[in-house]
Design an enzyme around this catalytic site. Structure first.
Site, PDB file in Angstrom:
ATOM      1  N   CYS A  76       0.837  -1.208   0.000  1.00 23.22           N
ATOM      2  CA  CYS A  76       0.000   0.000   0.000  1.00 23.22           C
ATOM      3  C   CYS A  76       0.865   1.249   0.000  1.00 23.22           C
ATOM      4  O   CYS A  76       2.017   1.219   0.447  1.00 23.22           O
ATOM      5  CB  CYS A  76      -0.878   0.052   1.259  1.00 23.22           C
ATOM      6  SG  CYS A  76      -1.791  -1.447   1.612  1.00 23.22           S
ATOM      7  N   ASP A  77       0.265   2.330  -0.455  1.00 28.48           N
ATOM      8  CA  ASP A  77       0.886   3.640  -0.321  1.00 28.48           C
ATOM      9  C   ASP A  77      -0.212   4.673  -0.126  1.00 28.48           C
ATOM     10  O   ASP A  77      -1.289   4.548  -0.718  1.00 28.48           O
ATOM     11  CB  ASP A  77       1.725   4.007  -1.539  1.00 28.48           C
ATOM     12  CG  ASP A  77       2.577   5.237  -1.271  1.00 28.48           C
ATOM     13  OD1 ASP A  77       3.611   5.099  -0.589  1.00 28.48           O
ATOM     14  OD2 ASP A  77       2.176   6.337  -1.685  1.00 28.48           O
TER      15      ASP A  77
END
Length: 199
Positions: free
Chosen positions: A73-74
């Protein structure tokens, strides 16, 4: 099958644990600045998704767990069209709060999934609106001094001390914390994995 969380974020780890998954944590070590520099014309949504994919691929190249699924994720906060990542320093964190106070921002979270056995991949992003309150200067100073906002997207949390200064959100709370459970479930389904098999 095990889930590998390609993140050092204790908040993401906690969301998964509370949702019934005990992931293997393997940090990607991706140079986020280099990924951003290579995509100068990317939209904010394309950028967070590209960063998530880069993290997932970096872990896929080095992990010893070849029967696992990687989730990466970011997150970034967009205020007035400007992207705010991790402040990194107390000075920048204070500047961020001066910008955010009393406003709403768009928290963008990119996700990527890779199944190591067959190479199947999926990625996407989602957006949640965050409405910030108006903390006093003393409250901001105390919050920044706690160290919490320095290493999180936008310089705030909703599951820690920063929650005192968020009036509300429109969208998915787990996404603001760092990993969207609904989006992760959908991406896992796209690559043929039911989330319940990971419990």
């Amino acid at each position: 099958m095990r889930l590998i969380l390609a993140s050092a974020s204790p908040a993401r780890l906690n969301v998964l644990k509370q949702a019934g998954i005990e992931p293997i944590v393997q940090v990607s070590g991706v140079d986020e600045d280099a990924v951003q520099a290579a995509l100068p014309d990317a939209s904010h949504q394309e950028l967070v998704t590209a960063l998530a994919r880069a993290k997932a691929h970096a872990v896929a190249e080095v992990t010893e767990h070849k029967d696992a699924v990687i989730v990466a994720c970011d997150s970034m906060l967009s205020i007035n069209g400007e992207i705010l990542g991790k402040p990194g320093t107390p000075e920048r964190a204070k500047q961020r709060w001066a910008t955010m106070a009393g406003k709403s921002g768009e928290l963008l979270t990119g996700h990527a999934v890779i199944v190591l056995e067959n190479g199947k991949q999926a990625s996407d992003w989602e957006s949640t609106t965050v409405r910030f309150s108006m903390p006093t200067e003393a409250e901001v100073d105390a919050y920044v001094a706690s160290g919490e906002p320095l290493q999180v997207a936008g310089g705030f949390t909703i599951d820690g001390k920063g929650g005192w200064f968020v009036d509300g959100i429109d969208g998915n709370a787990s996404s603001v914390i760092g990993i969207s459970l609904p989006l992760t479930r959908r991406l896992l389904a796209e690559v043929g994995i039911s989330v319940t098999t990971l419990w």
